[in-house]
Design an enzyme around this catalytic site. Structure first.
Site, mmCIF file in Angstrom:
data_model
loop_
_atom_site.group_PDB
_atom_site.id
_atom_site.type_symbol
_atom_site.label_atom_id
_atom_site.label_comp_id
_atom_site.label_asym_id
_atom_site.label_seq_id
_atom_site.Cartn_x
_atom_site.Cartn_y
_atom_site.Cartn_z
ATOM 1 N N LYS A 181 8.783 19.266 60.104
ATOM 2 C CA LYS A 181 7.669 18.692 59.339
ATOM 3 C C LYS A 181 6.345 19.102 59.978
ATOM 4 O O LYS A 181 6.124 18.904 61.165
ATOM 5 C CB LYS A 181 7.744 17.159 59.321
ATOM 6 C CG LYS A 181 6.740 16.581 58.318
ATOM 7 C CD LYS A 181 6.556 15.096 58.455
ATOM 8 C CE LYS A 181 5.536 14.703 59.483
ATOM 9 N NZ LYS A 181 4.182 15.233 59.244
ATOM 10 N N SER A 235 0.708 12.773 69.492
ATOM 11 C CA SER A 235 0.049 11.752 70.312
ATOM 12 C C SER A 235 1.066 10.824 70.990
ATOM 13 O O SER A 235 2.200 10.670 70.516
ATOM 14 C CB SER A 235 -0.879 10.921 69.429
ATOM 15 O OG SER A 235 -0.114 10.238 68.459
ATOM 16 N N GLU A 257 6.443 15.682 73.798
ATOM 17 C CA GLU A 257 5.310 16.380 74.436
ATOM 18 C C GLU A 257 4.049 15.700 73.915
ATOM 19 O O GLU A 257 3.691 15.856 72.747
ATOM 20 C CB GLU A 257 5.302 17.868 74.056
ATOM 21 C CG GLU A 257 6.508 18.640 74.549
ATOM 22 C CD GLU A 257 6.482 18.912 76.046
ATOM 23 O OE1 GLU A 257 5.468 18.612 76.698
ATOM 24 O OE2 GLU A 257 7.495 19.416 76.551
ATOM 25 N N CYS A 291 -4.073 19.449 74.225
ATOM 26 C CA CYS A 291 -3.511 18.318 74.977
ATOM 27 C C CYS A 291 -3.856 18.362 76.455
ATOM 28 O O CYS A 291 -4.011 17.340 77.099
ATOM 29 C CB CYS A 291 -2.001 18.295 74.808
ATOM 30 S SG CYS A 291 -1.226 19.884 75.194
ATOM 31 N N GLU A 389 -7.535 9.558 75.700
ATOM 32 C CA GLU A 389 -7.676 10.951 75.281
ATOM 33 C C GLU A 389 -8.703 11.027 74.144
ATOM 34 O O GLU A 389 -8.573 10.308 73.154
ATOM 35 C CB GLU A 389 -6.318 11.469 74.794
ATOM 36 C CG GLU A 389 -6.321 12.938 74.478
ATOM 37 C CD GLU A 389 -4.969 13.414 73.946
ATOM 38 O OE1 GLU A 389 -4.348 12.702 73.142
ATOM 39 O OE2 GLU A 389 -4.553 14.524 74.334
HETATM 40 P P1 NAD Z 1 -0.032 12.676 65.811
HETATM 41 O O1 NAD Z 1 0.834 11.918 66.728
HETATM 42 O O2 NAD Z 1 -1.020 11.949 64.997
HETATM 43 O O3 NAD Z 1 0.831 13.512 64.769
HETATM 44 C C1 NAD Z 1 1.819 14.429 65.190
HETATM 45 C C2 NAD Z 1 2.867 14.555 64.125
HETATM 46 O O4 NAD Z 1 3.555 13.323 64.021
HETATM 47 C C3 NAD Z 1 2.323 14.883 62.739
HETATM 48 O O5 NAD Z 1 3.179 15.800 62.115
HETATM 49 C C4 NAD Z 1 2.372 13.521 62.058
HETATM 50 O O6 NAD Z 1 2.485 13.586 60.657
HETATM 51 C C5 NAD Z 1 3.622 12.923 62.658
HETATM 52 N N1 NAD Z 1 3.704 11.472 62.608
HETATM 53 C C6 NAD Z 1 2.691 10.571 62.534
HETATM 54 N N2 NAD Z 1 3.185 9.307 62.500
HETATM 55 C C7 NAD Z 1 4.530 9.419 62.563
HETATM 56 C C8 NAD Z 1 5.595 8.476 62.579
HETATM 57 N N3 NAD Z 1 5.366 7.157 62.527
HETATM 58 N N4 NAD Z 1 6.857 8.946 62.658
HETATM 59 C C9 NAD Z 1 7.100 10.267 62.732
HETATM 60 N N5 NAD Z 1 6.141 11.208 62.703
HETATM 61 C C10 NAD Z 1 4.869 10.795 62.626
HETATM 62 O O7 NAD Z 1 -0.724 13.780 66.708
HETATM 63 P P2 NAD Z 1 -1.761 14.874 66.241
HETATM 64 O O8 NAD Z 1 -3.066 14.188 65.983
HETATM 65 O O9 NAD Z 1 -1.180 15.725 65.177
HETATM 66 O O10 NAD Z 1 -1.871 15.795 67.520
HETATM 67 C C11 NAD Z 1 -2.736 15.531 68.563
HETATM 68 C C12 NAD Z 1 -1.971 14.933 69.714
HETATM 69 O O11 NAD Z 1 -0.936 15.824 70.096
HETATM 70 C C13 NAD Z 1 -2.839 14.759 70.937
HETATM 71 O O12 NAD Z 1 -2.535 13.521 71.528
HETATM 72 C C14 NAD Z 1 -2.399 15.904 71.831
HETATM 73 O O13 NAD Z 1 -2.618 15.673 73.190
HETATM 74 C C15 NAD Z 1 -0.953 16.013 71.491
HETATM 75 N N6 NAD Z 1 -0.432 17.333 71.815
HETATM 76 C C16 NAD Z 1 0.435 17.445 72.862
HETATM 77 C C17 NAD Z 1 0.918 18.699 73.248
HETATM 78 C C18 NAD Z 1 1.884 18.846 74.378
HETATM 79 O O14 NAD Z 1 2.543 19.890 74.467
HETATM 80 N N7 NAD Z 1 2.001 17.874 75.264
HETATM 81 C C19 NAD Z 1 0.517 19.831 72.537
HETATM 82 C C20 NAD Z 1 -0.345 19.677 71.464
HETATM 83 C C21 NAD Z 1 -0.816 18.421 71.107
#
Ligand code: NAD
Length: 491
Positions: A181, A235, A257, A291, A389
């Site tokens: 997804k 996140s 991650e 991140c 963050e």
């Molecule tokens: P997010 O958590 O809002 O969304 C990530 C994904 O999760 C999206 O596809 C979203 O639709 C899905 N999602 C949201 N709610 C959900 C639920 N209840 N159940 C299942 N899936 C759900 O994060 P974001 O805003 O897309 O990305 C930014 C975050 O990602 C930041 O915190 C960043 O630090 C982190 N990040 C981490 C890494 C790493 O490798 N550690 C890399 C890139 C980004």
């Protein structure tokens, strides 16, 4: 109905890829993707329903036994074809990403990064190995490494095509089938990459791609009884929700991650020019939406005035621009939610620290979600902007006197993804590397610098598990112990 978008004269209509077919959402639902540089609608994308998600998981389940039984070199050949197609179509992917999450086309390397992962994993199957022993008298003992079955991959919006390729490649080469997804903020390039999956000839159901929000499709995958492993990047908040759903349902194996609040530490014996350019790039790349971006910089007192003066001058000179313009170095934030979030952290920061540079959003002026690169100084360690963050081009510079002091400050966080140290004293560098509570420590460079074959992942709240060329396949392989009784009477 989804709508199409014109890329270099070609009409592309994003749809869901389920069981080898491109379909609209079962209820015809869509959501808008907004161009973050202009505020205009780029296109309408299908919002996968629970029914769509269940059908994708069922297709993956049905396709998995034959996929796992295939000669691994043949599985690898599909990955190789997909890698070549990602490279071939990278200018289209760059355009689609620019009009959904704002990465400048001049900086678009995600397709090449993803293709490299697909190429690597296409030939990684010889590493799928068990062990054997004769340590149990009268028996031969061994282990098999076997696929979980259906794997779900849920990816963020900041480097979409890279995560699409890297997660799926490791899951597929190990004989699993995939439901991936994309993020609601950046579904376009991934939906286009789904077309490349069919061009590469993957058997139906092996690699399914959905677009949609966390609710309903993401949560449905996290709860799904037929999904046996789930790889998530996003996140910390969502990571916890996914872990909870997994625990309440089938205890699927979850890799997380998550976010970061990465420190960069500059000692007075460091090459200051090197520290300046590395820490600046770390917080500006992808408009700070990385991140591991070094959002907390600690500079030793004796060199702090010189460092701060140069850093703030250079940050003040950085300007955002239209990501489709090949001259643009920094794009807007990904969307309105991101923009508002960052602006509220900046307002919060103004209450506690000293604003040295930036501090303004440019929405009224430009209609795009542009935020000025922003530097705070001397913010108390317990302030919100030092603890949470921000995920934007915003950092704080604090000073320190001793190693002990800066280790305590750097580690005083629930995150632990990446820490950078600048010093020319090798013993100090190694002492720091040992002491920092972080999944990654870099010396004389900062994020996003990474070793090609090193594991990536977080200490503490930054995640669970490690990804990487020598590590990702482990998440997608069960371990089975097999024991064989010998008929030793014949000896
Ligand atoms: P997010 O958590 O809002 O969304 C990530 C994904 O999760 C999206 O596809 C979203 O639709 C899905 N999602 C949201 N709610 C959900 C639920 N209840 N159940 C299942 N899936 C759900 O994060 P974001 O805003 O897309 O990305 C930014 C975050 O990602 C930041 O915190 C960043 O630090 C982190 N990040 C981490 C890494 C790493 O490798 N550690 C890399 C890139 C980004």
């Amino acid at each position: 109905m989804s709508t199409s978008v014109n890329v270099n004269g070609i009409e592309f209509q994003p749809r869901l890829l389920i069981n080898g077919e491109f379909v609209e959402a079962s209820d015809k639902g869509t959501f808008n993707v907004i161009n973050p540089a202009t505020g205009e609608i780029s296109c309408k994308v299908p919002e996968a329903t629970e029914d769509d998600t269940n059908r994708a998981a069922a297709a993956a389940k049905a396709a998995q036994p034959a996929w796992a039984a295939l000669d691994p070199t043949k599985r690898g050949a599909y990955l190789k074809k997909l890698a070549a197609l990602l490279r071939e179509h990278k200018s289209t992917l760059a355009h689609l990403e620019a009009i959904s999450m704002g990465v400048p086309v001049s900086h678009y390397i995600h397709a090449d990064m993803g293709a490299d992962e697909l190429d690597y994993f296409s030939e990684a199957w010889p590493h799928i190995q068990g062990q054997s022993s004769v340590n149990t008298p009268g028996y031969v003992a061994m282990t098999f490494r076997q696929p979980f079955g259906v794997v779900a991959c849920i990816i963020p919006w900041n480097v979409p095509v890279y995560f699409f390729a890297a997660k799926a490649a490791a899951a597929l080469i190990t004989g699993n089938t995939v439901v991936l997804k994309s993020s609601e903020k950046a579904p376009l390039a991934v939906a286009y990459a789904a077309e490349l999956i069919t061009k590469a000839g993957f058997p139906p159901g092996v690699f399914n791609v959905l677009s949609g929000h966390g609710l309903p499709s993401g949560r449905c995958l996290a709860r799904h009884m037929d999904v046996r492993a789930l790889s998530f990047t996003g996140s910390s908040r969502t990571g916890k929700l996914i872990q909870e759903e997994a625990a309440k349902t089938n205890l699927k194996s979850v890799t997380l991650e998550l976010g970061g609040k990465s420190p960069a530490i500059v000692f007075d014996d460091a090459n200051i020019e090197q520290a300046l350019s590395a820490t600046m790039m770390s917080i500006l790349v992808n408009s700070g939406q990385v991140c591991m971006a070094n959002s907390r910089v600690y500079v030793q007192k004796s060199v702090a005035p010189k460092f701060i003066e140069a850093f703030t001058q250079r940050m003040a000179a950085v300007r955002g621009g239209n990501p489709l313009d090949p001259q643009t170095q920094m794009g807007p934030q990904a969307d309105e939610v991101q923009y508002k979030n960052i602006m509220s952290y900046i307002e919060e920061g103004k209450k506690n620290g000293t604003l040295a540079v930036g501090g303004n959003g440019k929405l009224d002026e430009t209609k795009g979600y542009f935020v000025e690169p922003t530097v705070f100084l001397n913010t108390p360690e317990d302030a919100k902007i030092m603890k949470e963050e921000i995920f934007g081009p915003v950092l704080n510079i604090n000073t320190f006197e001793t190693e002990e002091e800066v280790i305590a400050k750097a580690n005083d966080t629930e995150f632990g993804l990446y820490a950078a140290v600048f010093t020319n004293d090798i013993s100090r560098a190694m002492r720091m590397a040992k002491a920092l509570e972080s999944g990654y420590v870099s010396i004389n460079c900062s994020s996003p610098t990474m070793g090609r074959d090193l594991p990536f992942g977080g200490y503490k709240g930054s995640g669970q598990g490690r990804e990487g060329r020598l590590y990702s396949m482990d998440h997608f392989l069960e371990v089975k112990s097999v024991i064989i009784k010998l008929d030793e009477a014949k000896l």
